[in-house]
Write a protein that holds these residues in place. Structure first.
Motif, PDB file in Angstrom:
ATOM      1  N   MET A 416       0.884  -1.073   0.136  1.00 24.03           N
ATOM      2  CA  MET A 416       0.028  -0.020  -0.025  1.00 24.03           C
ATOM      3  C   MET A 416       1.020   1.297   0.153  1.00 24.03           C
ATOM      4  SD  MET A 416      -2.910  -1.147   2.895  1.00 24.03           S
ATOM      5  CE  MET A 416      -3.395   0.329   2.959  1.00 24.03           C
ATOM      6  N   LEU A 417       0.359   2.392  -0.538  1.00 19.70           N
ATOM      7  CA  LEU A 417       0.996   3.476  -0.797  1.00 19.70           C
ATOM      8  C   LEU A 417      -0.157   4.778  -0.139  1.00 19.70           C
ATOM      9  CD1 LEU A 417       3.341   5.561  -1.308  1.00 19.70           C
ATOM     10  CD2 LEU A 417       2.868   5.537  -3.446  1.00 19.70           C
ATOM     11  N   LEU A 418       0.310   5.250   0.847  1.00 18.30           N
ATOM     12  CA  LEU A 418      -0.777   6.417   1.237  1.00 18.30           C
ATOM     13  C   LEU A 418       0.137   7.791   0.860  1.00 18.30           C
ATOM     14  CD1 LEU A 418      -2.229   4.949   4.318  1.00 18.30           C
ATOM     15  CD2 LEU A 418      -2.800   4.706   1.941  1.00 18.30           C
ATOM     16  N   VAL A 419      -0.742   8.575   0.372  1.00 16.94           N
ATOM     17  CA  VAL A 419      -0.164  10.006  -0.234  1.00 16.94           C
ATOM     18  C   VAL A 419      -1.021  10.879   0.236  1.00 16.94           C
ATOM     19  CG1 VAL A 419       0.776  11.397  -2.239  1.00 16.94           C
ATOM     20  CG2 VAL A 419       0.931   8.859  -2.358  1.00 16.94           C
ATOM     21  N   HIS A 420      -0.559  12.133   0.909  1.00 14.94           N
ATOM     22  CA  HIS A 420      -1.247  13.265   1.393  1.00 14.94           C
ATOM     23  C   HIS A 420      -0.413  14.567   1.188  1.00 14.94           C
ATOM     24  CE1 HIS A 420      -4.848  13.201   3.950  1.00 14.94           C
ATOM     25  NE2 HIS A 420      -4.818  14.291   3.593  1.00 14.94           N
ATOM     26  N   GLY A 421      -1.254  15.546   0.994  1.00 12.33           N
ATOM     27  CA  GLY A 421      -0.631  17.070   0.990  1.00 12.33           C
ATOM     28  C   GLY A 421      -0.679  17.362   2.330  1.00 12.33           C
ATOM     29  N   ILE A 422       0.542  18.108   2.803  1.00 11.38           N
ATOM     30  CA  ILE A 422       0.806  18.586   4.066  1.00 11.38           C
ATOM     31  C   ILE A 422      -0.280  19.923   4.341  1.00 11.38           C
ATOM     32  CG2 ILE A 422       2.060  19.571   5.704  1.00 11.38           C
ATOM     33  CD1 ILE A 422       4.577  17.970   4.663  1.00 11.38           C
ATOM     34  N   GLU A 423      -0.623  20.568   3.361  1.00  8.38           N
ATOM     35  CA  GLU A 423      -1.465  21.846   3.325  1.00  8.38           C
ATOM     36  C   GLU A 423      -3.093  21.387   3.166  1.00  8.38           C
ATOM     37  OE1 GLU A 423       0.026  24.315   4.415  1.00  8.38           O
ATOM     38  OE2 GLU A 423       2.179  23.647   4.189  1.00  8.38           O
ATOM     39  N   ASP A 424      -3.342  20.274   3.384  1.00 12.40           N
ATOM     40  CA  ASP A 424      -4.686  19.877   3.188  1.00 12.40           C
ATOM     41  C   ASP A 424      -5.441  20.216   4.121  1.00 12.40           C
ATOM     42  OD1 ASP A 424      -7.219  18.615   2.661  1.00 12.40           O
ATOM     43  OD2 ASP A 424      -6.223  16.637   1.737  1.00 12.40           O
ATOM     44  N   SER A 425      -6.645  21.148   3.862  1.00 13.44           N
ATOM     45  CA  SER A 425      -7.513  21.774   4.849  1.00 13.44           C
ATOM     46  C   SER A 425      -8.938  21.069   4.875  1.00 13.44           C
ATOM     47  CB  SER A 425      -7.597  23.199   4.817  1.00 13.44           C
ATOM     48  OG  SER A 425      -8.155  23.432   3.415  1.00 13.44           O
ATOM     49  N   THR A 426      -8.969  19.861   3.931  1.00 13.42           N
ATOM     50  CA  THR A 426     -10.352  19.333   3.830  1.00 13.42           C
ATOM     51  C   THR A 426     -10.081  18.029   4.593  1.00 13.42           C
ATOM     52  OG1 THR A 426     -10.622  20.412   1.592  1.00 13.42           O
ATOM     53  CG2 THR A 426     -11.798  18.017   2.209  1.00 13.42           C
ATOM     54  N   VAL A 427      -9.042  17.376   4.331  1.00 16.09           N
ATOM     55  CA  VAL A 427      -8.931  16.135   5.289  1.00 16.09           C
ATOM     56  C   VAL A 427      -7.372  16.233   5.639  1.00 16.09           C
ATOM     57  CG1 VAL A 427      -8.538  13.643   4.950  1.00 16.09           C
ATOM     58  CG2 VAL A 427     -10.148  14.643   3.788  1.00 16.09           C
ATOM     59  N   PRO A 428      -7.487  16.291   6.972  1.00 18.01           N
ATOM     60  CA  PRO A 428      -5.919  16.413   7.579  1.00 18.01           C
ATOM     61  C   PRO A 428      -5.206  15.348   7.205  1.00 18.01           C
ATOM     62  CG  PRO A 428      -7.374  15.942   9.348  1.00 18.01           C
ATOM     63  CD  PRO A 428      -8.469  16.270   7.976  1.00 18.01           C
ATOM     64  N   PHE A 429      -3.654  15.786   7.094  1.00 19.79           N
ATOM     65  CA  PHE A 429      -2.739  14.606   6.790  1.00 19.79           C
ATOM     66  C   PHE A 429      -2.538  13.745   7.850  1.00 19.79           C
ATOM     67  CE2 PHE A 429      -0.002  17.956   8.392  1.00 19.79           C
ATOM     68  CZ  PHE A 429       1.100  17.447   9.216  1.00 19.79           C
ATOM     69  N   THR A 430      -2.850  14.214   9.017  1.00 22.43           N
ATOM     70  CA  THR A 430      -2.845  13.039  10.128  1.00 22.43           C
ATOM     71  C   THR A 430      -3.683  11.841   9.952  1.00 22.43           C
ATOM     72  OG1 THR A 430      -4.329  14.615  11.409  1.00 22.43           O
ATOM     73  CG2 THR A 430      -2.005  14.827  11.779  1.00 22.43           C
ATOM     74  N   ALA A 431      -4.774  12.084   8.968  1.00 24.91           N
ATOM     75  CA  ALA A 431      -5.464  11.195   8.984  1.00 24.91           C
ATOM     76  C   ALA A 431      -4.866   9.793   8.109  1.00 24.91           C
ATOM     77  CB  ALA A 431      -6.708  11.360   7.840  1.00 24.91           C
ATOM     78  N   THR A 432      -3.900  10.123   7.377  1.00 27.79           N
ATOM     79  CA  THR A 432      -3.135   9.269   6.615  1.00 27.79           C
ATOM     80  C   THR A 432      -1.889   8.360   7.482  1.00 27.79           C
ATOM     81  OG1 THR A 432      -3.158   9.994   4.398  1.00 27.79           O
ATOM     82  CG2 THR A 432      -0.893   8.705   5.092  1.00 27.79           C
ATOM     83  N   SER A 433      -1.380   9.263   8.408  1.00 19.59           N
ATOM     84  CA  SER A 433      -0.315   8.866   9.480  1.00 19.59           C
ATOM     85  C   SER A 433      -0.946   8.008  10.498  1.00 19.59           C
ATOM     86  CB  SER A 433       0.120   9.896  10.138  1.00 19.59           C
ATOM     87  OG  SER A 433      -0.587  10.691  10.794  1.00 19.59           O
ATOM     88  N   ASP A 434      -2.171   8.254  10.719  1.00 18.51           N
ATOM     89  CA  ASP A 434      -3.079   7.488  11.862  1.00 18.51           C
ATOM     90  C   ASP A 434      -3.198   6.338  11.175  1.00 18.51           C
ATOM     91  OD1 ASP A 434      -2.844   9.428  13.829  1.00 18.51           O
ATOM     92  OD2 ASP A 434      -4.491  10.174  13.662  1.00 18.51           O
ATOM     93  N   ALA A 435      -4.044   6.184   9.786  1.00 19.31           N
ATOM     94  CA  ALA A 435      -4.339   4.963   9.141  1.00 19.31           C
ATOM     95  C   ALA A 435      -3.284   3.870   8.907  1.00 19.31           C
ATOM     96  CB  ALA A 435      -5.114   5.572   7.899  1.00 19.31           C
ATOM     97  N   ALA A 436      -2.049   4.482   8.576  1.00 19.38           N
ATOM     98  CA  ALA A 436      -0.950   3.602   8.334  1.00 19.38           C
ATOM     99  C   ALA A 436      -0.493   2.892   9.856  1.00 19.38           C
ATOM    100  CB  ALA A 436       0.271   4.461   7.761  1.00 19.38           C
ATOM    101  N   ARG A 437      -0.567   3.688  10.848  1.00 15.33           N
ATOM    102  CA  ARG A 437      -0.118   3.184  11.988  1.00 15.33           C
ATOM    103  C   ARG A 437      -1.090   2.091  12.489  1.00 15.33           C
ATOM    104  NH1 ARG A 437      -2.039   4.397  16.748  1.00 15.33           N
ATOM    105  NH2 ARG A 437      -2.994   6.284  15.895  1.00 15.33           N
ATOM    106  N   LYS A 438      -2.401   2.222  12.277  1.00 16.59           N
ATOM    107  CA  LYS A 438      -3.418   1.166  12.668  1.00 16.59           C
ATOM    108  C   LYS A 438      -3.178  -0.042  11.854  1.00 16.59           C
ATOM    109  CE  LYS A 438      -6.379   4.595  14.628  1.00 16.59           C
ATOM    110  NZ  LYS A 438      -7.809   5.466  14.410  1.00 16.59           N
ATOM    111  N   MET A 439      -3.202   0.277  10.379  1.00 17.11           N
ATOM    112  CA  MET A 439      -3.169  -0.966   9.659  1.00 17.11           C
ATOM    113  C   MET A 439      -1.949  -1.819   9.817  1.00 17.11           C
ATOM    114  SD  MET A 439      -5.995  -0.559   8.125  1.00 17.11           S
ATOM    115  CE  MET A 439      -5.857  -1.662   6.401  1.00 17.11           C
ATOM    116  N   LYS A 440      -0.550  -0.967  10.111  1.00 14.42           N
ATOM    117  CA  LYS A 440       0.579  -1.797  10.614  1.00 14.42           C
ATOM    118  C   LYS A 440       0.228  -2.612  11.736  1.00 14.42           C
ATOM    119  CE  LYS A 440       3.657   1.297   8.206  1.00 14.42           C
ATOM    120  NZ  LYS A 440       4.505   2.519   8.548  1.00 14.42           N
ATOM    121  N   SER A 441      -0.465  -2.063  12.803  1.00 19.49           N
ATOM    122  CA  SER A 441      -0.629  -2.812  14.039  1.00 19.49           C
ATOM    123  C   SER A 441      -1.435  -4.146  13.699  1.00 19.49           C
ATOM    124  CB  SER A 441      -1.353  -1.871  14.944  1.00 19.49           C
ATOM    125  OG  SER A 441      -2.599  -1.314  14.732  1.00 19.49           O
ATOM    126  N   CYS A 442      -2.129  -4.110  12.544  1.00 14.30           N
ATOM    127  CA  CYS A 442      -2.810  -5.287  12.340  1.00 14.30           C
ATOM    128  C   CYS A 442      -2.157  -6.270  11.399  1.00 14.30           C
ATOM    129  CB  CYS A 442      -4.285  -4.943  11.599  1.00 14.30           C
ATOM    130  SG  CYS A 442      -5.287  -3.853  12.448  1.00 14.30           S
TER     131      CYS A 442
END
Length: 502
Positions: A416-442
């Motif tokens: 999987m590759l998750l790409v996110h823009g840091i200046e995203d004001s619609t969906v914060p880029f922490t959504a990608t970092s949190d998702a990657a951390r949780k999926m890796k824990s699984c």
């Protein structure tokens, strides 16, 4: 610091800490010195007026201030106050407009216009108005869009219950040298007029779960067509036609199965000799060998596509043990399994994203709340990582320990590759970092994360249409997969080990 202070962890707007991060003070030490000096002068005056205070107490207080000021001066090079790069000091124009609507329209009206499709008509209408402006500013894109709109390049595939939104726009690469090579290679086999491709792109558009159409993302195709991929841009039912998120996931599954049938009829993997040379390690980075099938989604499309991937993984877990699964995969044609997942600016934790939307003032008018079930419990069920955890729990209850040691999530999951823009004001880029951390824990360890500076929400997908860092990052990642990992064969089997990079 950027990750810890980005939304939804950012201080509330209007709070003292938020103002500290979003207000510029050119000389912080000088301002603090003046403040303390004036305070000290006021204290001295009070001491002179008050006979009960002695000179000693005034001198000790002044001495403490002097030491503190000296400490500030010595560490001046360490104190640099500037505006936080990811906390805007003012609301954007769309946010101001949405907040105005939220304050003006009664809550009942907001729900009514959200549930009767008015939100979808307004959102789609705004895209239709901006498309001519983009076309006038870039004539090359206009010409490319018109070419792709021709029935000679685009094949419309209906699926499911033949709802108006249930269709796929399929594009196949067209190059003279490919067709000549195809004819020569197929002269002695039964491939007929099938087009050889390096893989497929299964693209799921965004639109806040309640808007969007495949034609709006048609210009995503040329970048992949130029690299000899078949491109399928998928349409699916949006809210309110889709009552809940599982309806949209089911639409994607029906579309994936329908595409499998059509691809068996019109395309064929690249020549075996190229695949054999790559398997032997004799192909360079510029070869045209087989890559694989890619599921890619943007924004809410990335969320729905990841739910599809989780459900497909759950089916593979429940089907059989790893040895039986490998035997089953060897009999499958390469179009029936995804090999890679690419998520672009996706909100993967619905509960967290609801809190973020509430901070923007759009939680009542956004289709996310009704389509994901209104409650926190349903929000968790609609979140890919938590759904995967639920599937894993039921999977452990159904098999014995010996099978569990053989069939692991890491073996069955796709890179999987998750790409996110840091200046995203619609969906914060922490959504990608949190998702990657949780999926890796699984157990899904084959996950890469890429964060792009000076990139906003729509910029990520626009990079695929007009060229940009997001497109380059995805193709570089695919090239890295092919260079350092084993080739993905016709049977869908692979041996992949990929380290996450930030």
């Amino acid at each position: 610091m950027a990750l810890s202070l980005a939304p939804p962890r950012a201080p509330p707007r209007g709070s003292v800490i938020r103002n500290l991060y979003t207000t510029t003070y050119p000389h912080p030490v000088a301002r603090l010195q003046n403040l303390l000096t004036s305070t000290g002068n006021n204290n001295n005056n009070d001491d002179m007026d008050d006979p009960d205070h002695t000179k000693t107490s005034s001198y000790e207080s002044h001495n403490l201030q002097s030491r503190f000021l000296q400490l500030l001066q010595d560490g001046n090079h360490l104190i640099r106050h500037s505006v936080h790069p990811h906390l805007p000091s003012s609301l954007s124009l769309p946010d101001q407009l949405i907040r105005f609507i939220g304050r003006t329209l009664p809550l009942e009206w907001q729900h009514t216009h959200r549930d009767n499709g008015t939100f979808r008509r307004v959102a789609d209408g705004m895209v239709k108005l901006t498309c001519p402006l983009i076309g006038l500013s870039n004539l090359r894109l206009t010409h490319e869009f018109l070419k792709l709109s021709s029935t000679k390049r685009r094949r419309r595939i209906r699926y499911g219950h033949h709802h108006a939104m249930q269709y796929i726009d399929l594009f196949l690469p067209q190059h003279d040298d490919i067709h000549q090579k195809m004819k020569s290679n197929n002269s002695s086999n039964d491939n007929g007029n099938k087009v050889p491709v390096r893989g497929t792109l299964f693209f799921v558009h965004g639109g806040a779960w309640g808007s969007g159409h495949p034609w709006m993302y048609r210009l995503v195709a040329p970048a992949f067509l130029a690299r000899n991929f078949a491109v399928a841009i998928v349409g699916y039912r949006t809210y309110p036609d889709a009552a809940d998120i599982d309806v949209q996931v089911d639409d994607l599954r029906l579309a994936f199965d329908a595409l499998d049938t059509v691809l068996n009829e019109c395309v064929v993997p690249v020549a075996d000799d190229i695949m054999d040379r790559k398997a032997a390690g004799t192909c360079d980075d510029n070869d045209k060998g087989w890559v694989g099938n890619i599921i890619m989604g943007h924004s809410s499309g990335a969320h729905i596509a990841l739910l599809l991937l989780v459900d497909m993984l759950s089916e593979r877990m429940k089907s059989s043990s790893s040895s039986q699964l490998a035997e089953k995969q060897c009999n499958q044609y390469p179009w029936s399994l995804p090999h890679y997942f690419v998520g672009l600016s996706g909100p993967y934790d619905i509960s967290n994203h609801f809190d973020f939307e509430a901070g923007r003032g759009v939680e009542q008018i956004s289709p996310m709340k009704p389509i994901c079930g209104h409650t926190r419990l349903n929000f968790d069920r609609a979140s890919p990582a938590k759904r995967l955890l639920t599937h894993m729990t039921s999977f452990r209850e159904q098999i014995d320990a010996s099978d569990l040691t053989n069939a692991t999530i890491q073996e069955m999951s796709q890179p999987m590759l998750l790409v996110h823009g840091i200046e995203d004001s619609t969906v914060p880029f922490t959504a990608t970092s949190d998702a990657a951390r949780k999926m890796k824990s699984c157990g899904m360890t084959d996950i890469s994360e890429i964060y792009l500076e000076k990139t906003e929400h729509q910029d990520v997908v626009m990079h695929f249409m007009m060229g940009g860092s997001a497109m380059d990052a995805v193709f570089d990642w695919l090239r890295e997969q092919r260079r350092h990992q084993h080739v993905i064969g016709r049977d869908g089997g692979r041996n992949v080990k990929l380290h996450s990079r930030l």
